[in-house]
Design an enzyme around this catalytic site. Structure first.
Site, PDB file in Angstrom:
ATOM      1  N   ASN A  40       0.829  -1.208   0.000  1.00 13.17           N
ATOM      2  CA  ASN A  40       0.000   0.000   0.000  1.00 13.17           C
ATOM      3  C   ASN A  40       0.860   1.254   0.000  1.00 13.17           C
ATOM      4  O   ASN A  40       1.970   1.258   0.544  1.00 13.17           O
ATOM      5  CB  ASN A  40      -0.929  -0.008   1.230  1.00 13.17           C
ATOM      6  CG  ASN A  40      -1.876  -1.206   1.210  1.00 13.17           C
ATOM      7  OD1 ASN A  40      -2.149  -1.746   0.145  1.00 13.17           O
ATOM      8  ND2 ASN A  40      -2.326  -1.628   2.374  1.00 13.17           N
ATOM      9  N   VAL A  41       0.340   2.287  -0.609  1.00 11.66           N
ATOM     10  CA  VAL A  41       1.085   3.553  -0.696  1.00 11.66           C
ATOM     11  C   VAL A  41       0.552   4.563   0.318  1.00 11.66           C
ATOM     12  O   VAL A  41       0.987   5.723   0.338  1.00 11.66           O
ATOM     13  CB  VAL A  41       1.016   4.128  -2.144  1.00 11.66           C
ATOM     14  CG1 VAL A  41       1.728   3.198  -3.116  1.00 11.66           C
ATOM     15  CG2 VAL A  41      -0.424   4.392  -2.598  1.00 11.66           C
TER      16      VAL A  41
ATOM     17  N   HIS B  12       5.716  -0.709  -2.882  1.00 10.03           N
ATOM     18  CA  HIS B  12       5.233  -0.006  -4.082  1.00 10.03           C
ATOM     19  C   HIS B  12       5.292   1.501  -3.898  1.00 10.03           C
ATOM     20  O   HIS B  12       4.580   2.246  -4.567  1.00 10.03           O
ATOM     21  CB  HIS B  12       3.802  -0.466  -4.422  1.00 10.03           C
ATOM     22  CG  HIS B  12       3.769  -1.897  -4.854  1.00 10.03           C
ATOM     23  ND1 HIS B  12       2.616  -2.645  -4.933  1.00 10.03           N
ATOM     24  CD2 HIS B  12       4.779  -2.739  -5.214  1.00 10.03           C
ATOM     25  CE1 HIS B  12       2.908  -3.876  -5.341  1.00 10.03           C
ATOM     26  NE2 HIS B  12       4.209  -3.958  -5.503  1.00 10.03           N
TER      27      HIS B  12
ATOM     28  N   CYS C  15      12.444  13.786  -6.917  1.00  7.71           N
ATOM     29  CA  CYS C  15      12.803  14.342  -8.225  1.00  7.71           C
ATOM     30  C   CYS C  15      12.797  13.238  -9.280  1.00  7.71           C
ATOM     31  O   CYS C  15      13.348  12.155  -9.059  1.00  7.71           O
ATOM     32  CB  CYS C  15      14.183  14.986  -8.160  1.00  7.71           C
ATOM     33  SG  CYS C  15      14.745  15.541  -9.785  1.00  7.71           S
TER      34      CYS C  15
ATOM     35  N   GLY D 167      -5.144  -8.956   3.449  1.00 11.27           N
ATOM     36  CA  GLY D 167      -5.806  -8.052   2.508  1.00 11.27           C
ATOM     37  C   GLY D 167      -5.105  -7.905   1.185  1.00 11.27           C
ATOM     38  O   GLY D 167      -4.975  -6.788   0.672  1.00 11.27           O
ATOM     39  N   THR D 168      -4.631  -9.020   0.636  1.00 13.50           N
ATOM     40  CA  THR D 168      -4.016  -8.937  -0.686  1.00 13.50           C
ATOM     41  C   THR D 168      -4.475 -10.088  -1.569  1.00 13.50           C
ATOM     42  O   THR D 168      -4.663 -11.205  -1.093  1.00 13.50           O
ATOM     43  CB  THR D 168      -2.473  -8.924  -0.606  1.00 13.50           C
ATOM     44  OG1 THR D 168      -1.927  -8.793  -1.928  1.00 13.50           O
ATOM     45  CG2 THR D 168      -1.920 -10.193   0.043  1.00 13.50           C
TER      46      THR D 168
ATOM     47  N   PRO E  42     -11.306 -12.012   3.600  1.00 13.35           N
ATOM     48  CA  PRO E  42     -12.637 -12.633   3.511  1.00 13.35           C
ATOM     49  C   PRO E  42     -12.763 -13.568   2.302  1.00 13.35           C
ATOM     50  O   PRO E  42     -13.597 -14.458   2.272  1.00 13.35           O
ATOM     51  CB  PRO E  42     -13.585 -11.440   3.366  1.00 13.35           C
ATOM     52  CG  PRO E  42     -12.819 -10.259   3.825  1.00 13.35           C
ATOM     53  CD  PRO E  42     -11.387 -10.548   3.547  1.00 13.35           C
TER      54      PRO E  42
HETATM   55  N1  APR Z   1      -9.900  -7.331   5.197  1.00 13.28           N
HETATM   56  C1  APR Z   1      -9.029  -8.190   4.598  1.00 13.28           C
HETATM   57  N2  APR Z   1      -8.944  -8.351   3.261  1.00 13.28           N
HETATM   58  C2  APR Z   1      -9.803  -7.626   2.508  1.00 13.28           C
HETATM   59  C3  APR Z   1     -10.743  -6.723   3.048  1.00 13.28           C
HETATM   60  C4  APR Z   1     -10.770  -6.589   4.457  1.00 13.28           C
HETATM   61  N3  APR Z   1     -11.643  -5.749   5.056  1.00 13.28           N
HETATM   62  N4  APR Z   1     -11.446  -6.157   2.027  1.00 13.28           N
HETATM   63  C5  APR Z   1     -10.948  -6.679   0.881  1.00 13.28           C
HETATM   64  N5  APR Z   1      -9.982  -7.580   1.168  1.00 13.28           N
HETATM   65  C6  APR Z   1      -9.158  -8.364   0.231  1.00 13.28           C
HETATM   66  C7  APR Z   1      -9.834  -8.735  -1.055  1.00 13.28           C
HETATM   67  O1  APR Z   1     -10.547  -9.952  -0.920  1.00 13.28           O
HETATM   68  C8  APR Z   1      -8.634  -8.898  -2.009  1.00 13.28           C
HETATM   69  O2  APR Z   1      -8.145 -10.225  -1.981  1.00 13.28           O
HETATM   70  O3  APR Z   1      -8.073  -7.541  -0.142  1.00 13.28           O
HETATM   71  C9  APR Z   1      -7.575  -7.971  -1.407  1.00 13.28           C
HETATM   72  C10 APR Z   1      -7.297  -6.740  -2.257  1.00 13.28           C
HETATM   73  O4  APR Z   1      -6.718  -7.197  -3.457  1.00 13.28           O
HETATM   74  P1  APR Z   1      -6.253  -6.118  -4.562  1.00 13.28           P
HETATM   75  O5  APR Z   1      -7.337  -5.106  -4.778  1.00 13.28           O
HETATM   76  O6  APR Z   1      -5.719  -6.890  -5.728  1.00 13.28           O
HETATM   77  O7  APR Z   1      -5.087  -5.299  -3.860  1.00 13.28           O
HETATM   78  P2  APR Z   1      -3.592  -5.775  -3.661  1.00 13.28           P
HETATM   79  O8  APR Z   1      -3.486  -7.233  -3.434  1.00 13.28           O
HETATM   80  O9  APR Z   1      -3.001  -4.888  -2.630  1.00 13.28           O
HETATM   81  O10 APR Z   1      -2.934  -5.399  -5.082  1.00 13.28           O
HETATM   82  C11 APR Z   1      -1.523  -5.553  -5.188  1.00 13.28           C
HETATM   83  O11 APR Z   1      -1.601  -4.421  -7.330  1.00 13.28           O
HETATM   84  O12 APR Z   1      -2.973  -2.684  -7.991  1.00 13.28           O
HETATM   85  C12 APR Z   1      -1.624  -3.057  -7.800  1.00 13.28           C
HETATM   86  O13 APR Z   1       0.268  -1.913  -7.012  1.00 13.28           O
HETATM   87  C13 APR Z   1      -1.075  -2.189  -6.742  1.00 13.28           C
HETATM   88  O14 APR Z   1      -0.191  -2.690  -4.574  1.00 13.28           O
HETATM   89  C14 APR Z   1      -1.197  -3.041  -5.495  1.00 13.28           C
HETATM   90  C15 APR Z   1      -0.980  -4.442  -6.049  1.00 13.28           C
HETATM   91 ZN    ZN Z   2      16.581  16.770  -9.089  1.00 10.90          ZN
END
Ligand code: APR
Ligand code: ZN
Length: 246
Positions: free
Chosen positions: A94-95, A111, A119, A187-188, A214
């Site tokens: 996450n950013v 990320h 710069c 959460g990924t 979830p």
């Molecule tokens: N608690 C836990 N997990 C959750 C919740 C919650 N409240 N709500 C959603 N999720 C889960 C979803 O089920 C999903 O699996 O979080 C995950 C989010 O997945 P993505 O939207 O793909 O996000 P992420 O995994 O962080 O994406 C990775 O991809 O978009 C690029 O660079 C960006 O860092 C990002 C990378």
């Molecule tokens: Zn510079």
């Protein structure tokens, strides 16, 4: 949860779902209308930056303000609380700055970060007031500030698709996984590399992986446990269980 209780080093790999319950506030004003029609996948790219830096800079400044207006959720707070009894090393995709604002002390931003503009030429970090979230500008285009050192445009401090990950963040994240006694994946969707390779490698070394999501994800197969509830509920429940077992 004995594997967490017995762990000395807890490494946490987080994604967008970690911040989902922070309800990243959107501004109820013209600014929201201003930006809703833009597709982030079209703006958050090196190509968009090359063709229209003013639009990209303004969009990221808006994102920083929206995150700045949000608050860490109970899941962020639970991870910070864990530091009282364990060494907690966070590697986030996450950013946002919600882990830090909750009090977590060791966070690697794989990320990049909304709050680390630099710069575009010499890489010097930029701390100008025009890059602060409070610096509200309601314009569709804002020319990025110029680097005080080389006068090149300041760019957002995030990693765009096709760009390499920041060396320092990658090294500290690798070390976090090397020393992990247990890995929490929160959460990924687990489908973006090279970041997703970090928990994969840990699991391949036999380090227990616990997933907090979830929904199933690309990392579910390697998890020894999957907690299928929102992180804002499951992480505080974990901390409560550890506190009562202490
Ligand atoms: N608690 C836990 N997990 C959750 C919740 C919650 N409240 N709500 C959603 N999720 C889960 C979803 O089920 C999903 O699996 O979080 C995950 C989010 O997945 P993505 O939207 O793909 O996000 P992420 O995994 O962080 O994406 C990775 O991809 O978009 C690029 O660079 C960006 O860092 C990002 C990378
Ligand atoms: Zn510079």
């Amino acid at each position: 949860m004995d594997v967490v209780r017995r762990a000395e080093v807890i490494t946490v790999f987080t994604g967008a779902g970690m911040s989902a319950e922070s309800g990243v506030a959107t501004f109820r004003d013209v600014e929201t209308g201003l930006w809703e029609r833009f597709d982030p996948t079209q703006i958050a790219t090196p190509q968009a930056w090359a063709s229209d830096p003013g639009l990209v800079w303004a969009w990221y400044q808006w994102r920083a303000r929206v995150v700045h207006a949000a608050a860490p959720n109970p899941g962020h707070n639970a991870l910070a609380h864990l530091e009282r009894t364990h060494s907690v090393l966070i590697a986030t995709q996450n950013v946002d700055d919600l882990h830090e604002r909750a009090g977590s002390s060791t966070v690697s931003h794989l990320h990049g970060s909304l709050f680390a503009p630099r710069c575009s030429n010499c890489g010097r970090p930029y701390h100008g007031v025009d890059a602060q979230p409070e610096h509200a500008v309601h314009e569709l285009r804002v020319e990025p500030p110029a680097c005080p050192t080389c006068l090149s445009p300041i760019r957002p401090g995030v990693v765009w698709f096709g760009e390499g990950l920041p060396d320092d963040a990658w090294r500290s994240a690798e070390s976090a996984f090397t020393f992990a006694d247990v890995v929490l994946v929160v959460g990924t969707s687990g489908g973006v590399y090279p970041a997703a390779a970090l928990p994969e490698r840990a699991a391949a070394r036999g380090i227990p992986v616990i997933e907090f999501n979830p929904e199933p994800s690309a990392l579910s197969a390697m998890a020894s446990h999957s907690i299928r509830t929102p992180a804002g509920i499951s992480l505080p429940a974990l901390v409560d269980a550890l506190d009562s077992a202490a």
